[in-house]
Design a protein around this motif. Structure first.
Motif, PDB file in Angstrom:
ATOM      1  N   PRO A   4     -31.527 -15.933   0.081  1.00  0.00           N
ATOM      2  CA  PRO A   4     -32.024 -16.992  -0.698  1.00  0.00           C
ATOM      3  C   PRO A   4     -33.143 -17.566  -0.343  1.00  0.00           C
ATOM      4  O   PRO A   4     -33.814 -17.623   0.752  1.00  0.00           O
ATOM      5  CB  PRO A   4     -30.849 -18.069  -0.695  1.00  0.00           C
ATOM      6  CG  PRO A   4     -30.248 -17.519   0.897  1.00  0.00           C
ATOM      7  CD  PRO A   4     -30.480 -16.273   0.948  1.00  0.00           C
ATOM      8  N   HIS A   5     -33.878 -18.061  -1.340  1.00  0.00           N
ATOM      9  CA  HIS A   5     -35.284 -18.771  -1.259  1.00  0.00           C
ATOM     10  C   HIS A   5     -35.204 -19.900  -0.359  1.00  0.00           C
ATOM     11  O   HIS A   5     -34.358 -20.834  -0.364  1.00  0.00           O
ATOM     12  CB  HIS A   5     -35.933 -19.263  -2.430  1.00  0.00           C
ATOM     13  CG  HIS A   5     -37.132 -19.558  -2.533  1.00  0.00           C
ATOM     14  ND1 HIS A   5     -37.694 -20.812  -2.275  1.00  0.00           N
ATOM     15  CD2 HIS A   5     -38.606 -18.959  -2.784  1.00  0.00           C
ATOM     16  CE1 HIS A   5     -39.167 -20.764  -2.181  1.00  0.00           C
ATOM     17  NE2 HIS A   5     -39.580 -19.578  -2.374  1.00  0.00           N
ATOM     18  N   SER A  39     -20.432 -26.954  -0.659  1.00  0.00           N
ATOM     19  CA  SER A  39     -20.153 -25.886   0.288  1.00  0.00           C
ATOM     20  C   SER A  39     -19.866 -24.677  -0.256  1.00  0.00           C
ATOM     21  O   SER A  39     -20.345 -23.754   0.560  1.00  0.00           O
ATOM     22  CB  SER A  39     -18.914 -26.615   0.933  1.00  0.00           C
ATOM     23  OG  SER A  39     -18.903 -27.807   1.563  1.00  0.00           O
ATOM     24  N   TYR A  40     -19.100 -24.722  -1.153  1.00  0.00           N
ATOM     25  CA  TYR A  40     -18.642 -23.388  -1.762  1.00  0.00           C
ATOM     26  C   TYR A  40     -20.097 -22.330  -2.152  1.00  0.00           C
ATOM     27  O   TYR A  40     -20.330 -21.332  -1.607  1.00  0.00           O
ATOM     28  CB  TYR A  40     -17.734 -23.339  -3.082  1.00  0.00           C
ATOM     29  CG  TYR A  40     -17.668 -22.026  -3.696  1.00  0.00           C
ATOM     30  CD1 TYR A  40     -16.798 -21.131  -3.441  1.00  0.00           C
ATOM     31  CD2 TYR A  40     -18.350 -21.671  -4.883  1.00  0.00           C
ATOM     32  CE1 TYR A  40     -16.706 -19.816  -3.930  1.00  0.00           C
ATOM     33  CE2 TYR A  40     -18.524 -20.421  -5.594  1.00  0.00           C
ATOM     34  CZ  TYR A  40     -17.390 -19.473  -4.861  1.00  0.00           C
ATOM     35  OH  TYR A  40     -17.353 -18.311  -5.746  1.00  0.00           O
ATOM     36  N   THR A  41     -21.062 -23.298  -2.706  1.00  0.00           N
ATOM     37  CA  THR A  41     -22.293 -22.514  -3.270  1.00  0.00           C
ATOM     38  C   THR A  41     -23.232 -22.231  -1.966  1.00  0.00           C
ATOM     39  O   THR A  41     -23.536 -20.947  -1.898  1.00  0.00           O
ATOM     40  CB  THR A  41     -23.120 -23.445  -3.990  1.00  0.00           C
ATOM     41  OG1 THR A  41     -22.335 -23.963  -5.146  1.00  0.00           O
ATOM     42  CG2 THR A  41     -24.515 -22.889  -4.489  1.00  0.00           C
ATOM     43  N   VAL A  45     -24.171 -18.084  -1.109  1.00  0.00           N
ATOM     44  CA  VAL A  45     -25.625 -17.575  -0.786  1.00  0.00           C
ATOM     45  C   VAL A  45     -25.878 -17.188   0.661  1.00  0.00           C
ATOM     46  O   VAL A  45     -26.825 -16.368   1.005  1.00  0.00           O
ATOM     47  CB  VAL A  45     -26.864 -18.870  -1.240  1.00  0.00           C
ATOM     48  CG1 VAL A  45     -26.436 -19.193  -2.639  1.00  0.00           C
ATOM     49  CG2 VAL A  45     -26.621 -20.005  -0.203  1.00  0.00           C
ATOM     50  N   THR A  46     -24.930 -17.824   1.748  1.00  0.00           N
ATOM     51  CA  THR A  46     -25.011 -17.288   3.017  1.00  0.00           C
ATOM     52  C   THR A  46     -24.234 -16.366   3.402  1.00  0.00           C
ATOM     53  O   THR A  46     -24.415 -15.679   4.479  1.00  0.00           O
ATOM     54  CB  THR A  46     -24.934 -18.731   4.034  1.00  0.00           C
ATOM     55  OG1 THR A  46     -23.901 -19.076   3.979  1.00  0.00           O
ATOM     56  CG2 THR A  46     -26.227 -19.598   3.962  1.00  0.00           C
ATOM     57  N   HIS A  61     -31.855 -19.031   8.779  1.00  0.00           N
ATOM     58  CA  HIS A  61     -32.647 -18.436   7.673  1.00  0.00           C
ATOM     59  C   HIS A  61     -34.025 -19.487   7.365  1.00  0.00           C
ATOM     60  O   HIS A  61     -35.192 -18.876   7.324  1.00  0.00           O
ATOM     61  CB  HIS A  61     -32.021 -18.370   6.484  1.00  0.00           C
ATOM     62  CG  HIS A  61     -31.208 -17.222   6.348  1.00  0.00           C
ATOM     63  ND1 HIS A  61     -31.045 -16.009   7.027  1.00  0.00           N
ATOM     64  CD2 HIS A  61     -29.858 -17.232   5.796  1.00  0.00           C
ATOM     65  CE1 HIS A  61     -30.104 -15.298   6.775  1.00  0.00           C
ATOM     66  NE2 HIS A  61     -29.327 -15.999   5.944  1.00  0.00           N
ATOM     67  N   LEU A  62     -33.864 -20.851   7.357  1.00  0.00           N
ATOM     68  CA  LEU A  62     -35.006 -21.656   7.357  1.00  0.00           C
ATOM     69  C   LEU A  62     -35.976 -21.592   8.475  1.00  0.00           C
ATOM     70  O   LEU A  62     -37.210 -21.577   8.163  1.00  0.00           O
ATOM     71  CB  LEU A  62     -34.479 -23.065   7.159  1.00  0.00           C
ATOM     72  CG  LEU A  62     -33.648 -23.305   5.836  1.00  0.00           C
ATOM     73  CD1 LEU A  62     -33.103 -24.859   5.734  1.00  0.00           C
ATOM     74  CD2 LEU A  62     -34.727 -23.300   4.680  1.00  0.00           C
TER      75      LEU A  62
END
Length: 74
Positions: A4-5, A39-41, A45-46, A61-62
């Protein structure tokens, strides 16, 4: 592997942390539902299943994204 971005990750991490604090202090049903959704989202994405793990992966990732954007100077 798709990632993810960083701006999306940053937004989701901040939202989850804020909502987690609100849920701990107020405990309203609305806040709890918002935290569940965020949290679900973040988990989706992770590629994880638990919020703590998702936050850890998102932060990794960041950090990786920051290293790629700022090359070391010699």
């Amino acid at each position: 592997m798709l990632r993810p971005h960083p701006s999306l990750l940053r937004e989701l991490v901040e939202r989850c942390e804020t909502l987690r604090q609100r849920a701990a202090s107020s405990g309203s049903e609305k806040t709890k539902r918002q935290l569940e959704d965020a949290s679900y989202t973040l988990c989706v994405v992770t590629g994880t299943r638990q919020l703590d793990t998702a936050l850890y992966v998102a932060r990794q990732h960041l950090a990786d994204a920051m290293r790629r954007e700022q090359p070391l100077h010699r």
